[in-house]
Design an enzyme around this catalytic site. Structure first.
Site, short mmCIF file in Angstrom:
data_model
loop_
_atom_site.label_atom_id
_atom_site.label_comp_id
_atom_site.label_asym_id
_atom_site.label_seq_id
_atom_site.Cartn_x
_atom_site.Cartn_y
_atom_site.Cartn_z
N GLU A 32 -5.15 -8.75 0.84
CA GLU A 32 -5.85 -8.43 2.10
C GLU A 32 -7.32 -8.20 1.79
OE1 GLU A 32 -4.37 -5.13 4.42
OE2 GLU A 32 -2.28 -5.76 4.12
N GLU A 44 0.80 -1.23 0.00
CA GLU A 44 0.00 0.00 0.00
C GLU A 44 0.83 1.28 0.00
OE1 GLU A 44 -3.04 -0.06 2.98
OE2 GLU A 44 -3.89 -1.93 2.28
#
Ligand code: FCB
Length: 458
Positions: A360, A161
């Site tokens: 995720e 991220e």
């Protein structure tokens, strides 16, 4: 009930990250998150990662837990300030921890999936990600980790991220180092991508057969009024700095022209140098997708507070009261997940010959205290079921997806929210005992059968 079958070879697992679970801070250097935790008010419950859930000392028990659930893949991250010293030398005890963890995983038949950077940047690197030199340091660190673990770890994610590590951290001020400067955020974003490119080049040369990837977080943005040009423009700008600023350089070798134009004077001169985009766009096998929710926006007045969307200070989130929410306040939007995956395959990974992996996905639920008995987390099971259905729908529509990893294996330190938010399949009590929730049993059965059972009405 109707059943959805996942194909043979589909990878099932769960994810964690170093700072969120390891603890044992006394045996590593400081990261920017240790520093951030010391800032009064930065963490909701005033907590930190010094002990976390003590995975560093309890990893054997945690691996046994994963094996008992039947996970075939475990995604974890390495703490850079645990394995390297400030002078760049290897800390043998720190690297030894991951060596033992990887051995334990392999012995249990669990595939290790290693993320090199999940935000715990060494505090001693001057300027953090605003400094181009950090990208070079990241590639050096990458090779040190590969030297130690590359014989057993075959799947490598460079960054987790980068949007959070740049915009949320350097413009929004919500994550370490807590800055609120748009130019720093653009610089950090580029240097993170450059670090990714340098790490890919280094890993490719050292290990041509390794599977390499990058994980991005996606929060699809929708206009509150589909007929409003102003809302559409806000959505374009939010999408630009949240997603396209990462996907386009990696898969197309260029920054989107509108993103650079919108940044204006905040885009640092001389940021992108000759050769950078070639490095950043080197082929990768996997785009990791982290997905939790989507958001609806309208155009409004410029925000007075710092925003992680520096090109869209006028973006106002419009809540959708008809949607269920998790304990983060995040709306539950599995259809947006399906559409996202189909779009990513069509626009980026399909043409590049890469696959998509869900690295995720999961839900914070306000579970009862584990002391009061077994946790029957039906909302978490509903969330996971709905999102796995979306994955299956995207696969049926042709999206190449080969992995699903739940966030998270176990309750942990949720960054600025401290220990107040629980994402785990497994709870942790005050004595740090591990207590599987109902969702753990449900997921275990799903992995065993590779079959998602849907209630008729779903
Ligand atoms: C993601 C992070 C992960 C966790 C989840 C809830 O943004 O990668 O560490 O905090 O959100």
């Amino acid at each position: 009930m109707s059943d959805l079958q996942f194909p043979p070879g589909f990878r099932w697992g769960a994810a964690t990250s170093s700072f969120q679970i390891e603890g044992a801070a006394e045996s590593r250097g400081d990261s920017i998150w240790d520093e951030f935790c010391r800032v009064p008010g930065a963490i909701a419950d005033g907590s930190d990662g010094r002990v976390a859930i003590d995975h560093y000392h309890r990893y054997r028990e945690d691996v046994a837990l994963m094996a008992s659930l039947g996970l075939d893949t475990y995604r974890f991250s390495v703490s850079w300030p645990r394995v390297l010293n400030p002078d760049g030398s290897v800390n043998p005890a720190g690297m030894g921890f991951y060596d033992s963890l990887v051995d334990a995983l392999c012995a249990a038949g669990i595939r290790p999936w290693l993320t090199l950077y999940h935000w715990d940047l060494p505090a001693w690197l001057p300027g953090g990600w605003t400094n181009r030199a950090t990208a070079d340091a990241f590639a050096d660190y990458t090779l040190r980790v590969h030297d130690a673990l590359g014989d057993r770890v075959r799947i490598w994610t460079t960054l987790n991220e980068p949007w959070c590590a740049s915009f949320l951290s350097y413009a929004g001020g919500e994550h370490a180092p807590g800055h609120t400067d748009a130019a720093e955020a653009y610089a950090a974003a580029h240097h993170l991508l450059l670090g990714h490119g340098l790490a890919v080049r280094a890993l490719r040369a050292a290990d041509p057969d390794a599977t390499l990837g990058l994980t991005l977080n996606f929060t699809p943005a929708y206009p509150a009024d589909p007929d409003s040009p102003a809302d559409a423009d806000v959505v374009r700008r939010v999408d630009g700095t949240s997603h396209r600023i990462f996907t386009d350089p990696v898969f197309r070798g260029e920054y989107p022209a509108d993103v650079i134009a919108d940044a204006g004077a905040a885009w640092p001169a001389d940021l992108v140098r000759a050769g950078d985009l070639e490095l950043i766009s080197a082929p990768i096998e996997i785009l990791g997708v982290n997905y939790y929710t989507s958001q609806q926006f309208r155009a409004g007045a410029d925000a007075a507070e710092p925003t992680p969307h520096p090109a869209a200070p006028d973006a106002v989130v419009v809540e959708r009261p008809d949607l269920a929410r998790t304990d983060m306040g995040w709306e539950v939007t599995p259809d947006a997940f399906r559409d996202l995956l189909i779009g990513l395959h069509r626009d980026y990974t399909g043409p590049a010959g890469s696959s998509l992996a869900i690295t995720e996905n999961g839900a914070a639920i306000d579970d009862p205290d584990p002391a009061s008995g077994p946790i029957d987390d039906v909302e978490r099971i509903d969330y996971l079921r709905g999102h796995l259905r979306a994955v299956h729908q995207a696969m049926t529509a042709g999206a190449g997806i080969d992995t699903y990893l739940v966030w998270s294996l176990i309750d942990n330190f949720e960054w600025a929210f401290g220990y107040t938010k629980r994402f785990g399949l497994v709870a942790v009590d005050k004595e740090l005992n591990r207590l599987p929730k109902a969702s753990a049993g449900w997921y275990s059965e799903l992995i065993r059968t590779a079959t998602l059972c849907l209630p008729e009405q779903a």
